[in-house]
Design an enzyme around this catalytic site. Structure first.
Site, mmCIF file in Angstrom:
data_model
loop_
_atom_site.group_PDB
_atom_site.id
_atom_site.type_symbol
_atom_site.label_atom_id
_atom_site.label_comp_id
_atom_site.label_asym_id
_atom_site.label_seq_id
_atom_site.Cartn_x
_atom_site.Cartn_y
_atom_site.Cartn_z
ATOM 1 N N GLU A 2 21.697 -38.407 44.817
ATOM 2 C CA GLU A 2 22.311 -37.951 46.065
ATOM 3 C C GLU A 2 22.247 -39.066 47.108
ATOM 4 O OE1 GLU A 2 21.619 -34.366 49.343
ATOM 5 O OE2 GLU A 2 20.016 -34.935 47.966
ATOM 6 N N HIS A 3 21.053 -39.587 47.337
ATOM 7 C CA HIS A 3 20.843 -40.701 48.269
ATOM 8 C C HIS A 3 20.317 -41.898 47.483
ATOM 9 C CE1 HIS A 3 19.880 -36.944 50.612
ATOM 10 N NE2 HIS A 3 20.787 -37.475 51.408
#
Length: 434
Positions: A332-333
């Site tokens: 996601e990040h």
């Protein structure tokens, strides 16, 4: 040790890491019967069911007449919160709007030599419903969730935006949520949470008109409701627990790496924070920093559970192997804490958002820089993207065929139709020859 140390240099190593990450998948099937019952109740009983669930789970004395927040309450909240905080919310909204404005797409057309015009038209959905979680009973207002979902919808030009968020025990909403709504110019706000709010947005009630698209994060009940409504309404995505992967070289600051890992670990016991580095020295230093820094957190127990169960420090032979692993995880990040961040960027294929260099910790993007923080999780960055202006839009193809084009190609089109056994299709185009 706060989290496990692993190595990655082979497919077998990847299998072990993948098995660890897959264990975080939410057992949505376990709550499906409950969510189905909620959705059926909202569909049949509307406001009465909505009020019943709200009294049962959020506010025992909930008054159905207060389901929609009065406009003067929204304005009052904006006056009551500290002026400095209102300015911060306004600046964050401006940054988000500036970034998303670059995503707007205009209609385009191409003209063939025979006069045929082909093109694409982009239009916003007619209405969108935004779900904003309560945040510990309304005590920790998730302002950024409202900003990140509402601004791209506004930039897209969605005519109607409805917001639902669960009330506090006294029946009110946190004034910071209302103040953020005021900053954005939103005035259709409802006191409703969980799966019953999502169902109300999809099906409508006596008070809430149905919407075409639903966005916003939530717990397993919210997520399950959204998944079960696919096909009834559009949804943003099915999001899992938060996650971060950091690629760092030997020059990275161990204190920064640990702080960034903890920024995700404190979200949820199911959150995942992974450091991937070719430096055993950095790996050891980050372990030490994690133990030191987690002690001072209010949510230390949550962070420790995340680090213990779903996080890891992975040592690789080199940076290329670190990138290879990151692309398989599709986080996601993704943070790049290496000397040549721009040189490494071209090798990144799968990530929801990429944070470049020592001055770009993940919270900078979560709150203030402008890019959206609603991102694909659980490896879905392999095939999906962040929430954007396009999420709230539909695209229609335009075909304006010239007489020359249709008559010249009618026989070919008819042949393709008959190969598929569709005689009426063939006759439709052949009728243009007479």
């Amino acid at each position: 040790m706060p989290c496990r140390t692993l190595t990655y240099s082979s497919e077998a190593d990847w299998q072990g890491i993948r098995d660890m990450l897959c264990g975080r998948e939410n057992p949505e099937n376990s709550v499906e019967p409950v969510v189905r019952e909620i959705m059926d109740a909202i569909r049949s009983d509307g406001d009465a069911a909505l009020a019943g669930y709200t009294r049962r789970f959020d506010c025992p004395d909930f008054d159905p007449s207060s389901l929609r927040v009065a406009p003067d309450a929204i304005e009052k909240a904006a006056r009551e919160i500290p002026r400095h905080d209102l300015q911060i919310i306004t600046e964050a909204a401006d940054n988000i709007r500036h970034f998303h404005s670059a995503q707007k797409e205009e209609a385009w057309f191409i003209t063939r030599p025979d006069g045929t015009v082909l093109g694409q038209m982009t239009r916003p959905v007619d209405s969108a419903g935004l779900y904003v979680p309560g945040g510990q009973g309304g005590n920790t207002p998730l302002i950024s969730s409202l900003l990140m979902n509402a601004v791209p919808a506004q930039v897209a030009g969605v005519p109607r935006i409805a917001v639902t968020t669960p009330p506090r025990k006294d029946g009110t909403l946190n004034p910071y949520i209302l103040a953020a709504a005021h900053v954005l110019g939103l005035d259709e706000i409802y006191c409703a949470g969980s799966a019953w709010a999502v169902a109300a947005l999809a099906y409508g009630t006596q008070t809430i008109a149905p919407v075409d698209f639903i966005a916003g994060p939530g717990n397993i009940f919210v997520t399950t409701a959204k998944r079960m409504l696919i096909g009834t309404v559009g949804i943003d995505m099915i999001a899992g627990p938060s996650e971060i992967l950091i690629i760092a070289d030997s020059q990275a600051d161990a204190a920064h790496v640990a702080a960034d890992m903890l920024s995700q670990a404190e979200h949820d016991p199911l959150a995942s924070a992974i450091l991937v580095t070719p430096s055993p020295q950095l790996a050891a230093a980050v372990h030490t920093e994690l133990e030191k820094q987690v002690t001072g957190l209010d949510r230390a127990d949550i962070a420790r559970a995340s680090l213990r169960d779903w996080s890891a420090i992975v040592v690789t032979p080199d940076l290329n192997s670190a990138v290879e692993l990151s692309n398989k995880v599709a986080p996601e990040h993704l943070e790049l804490l290496v000397q040549d961040t721009w040189g490494l960027l071209g090798s990144i294929r799968n990530a929801g958002a990429i944070f470049m260099g020592p001055h770009s910790p993940e919270p900078v993007g979560d709150y203030f820089a402008g890019p959206n923080h609603v991102l694909p999780t659980m490896g879905t960055a392999r095939f999906s993207s962040a929430l954007s202006v396009q999420s709230f839009c539909k695209k229609s193809s335009i075909i304006a065929a010239s007489q020359t084009f249709t008559q010249t190609n009618a026989a070919k089109i008819a042949r393709l139709a008959r190969l598929e056994g569709l005689e009426a299709h063939a006759r439709s185009v052949e009728s243009r020859l007479s």
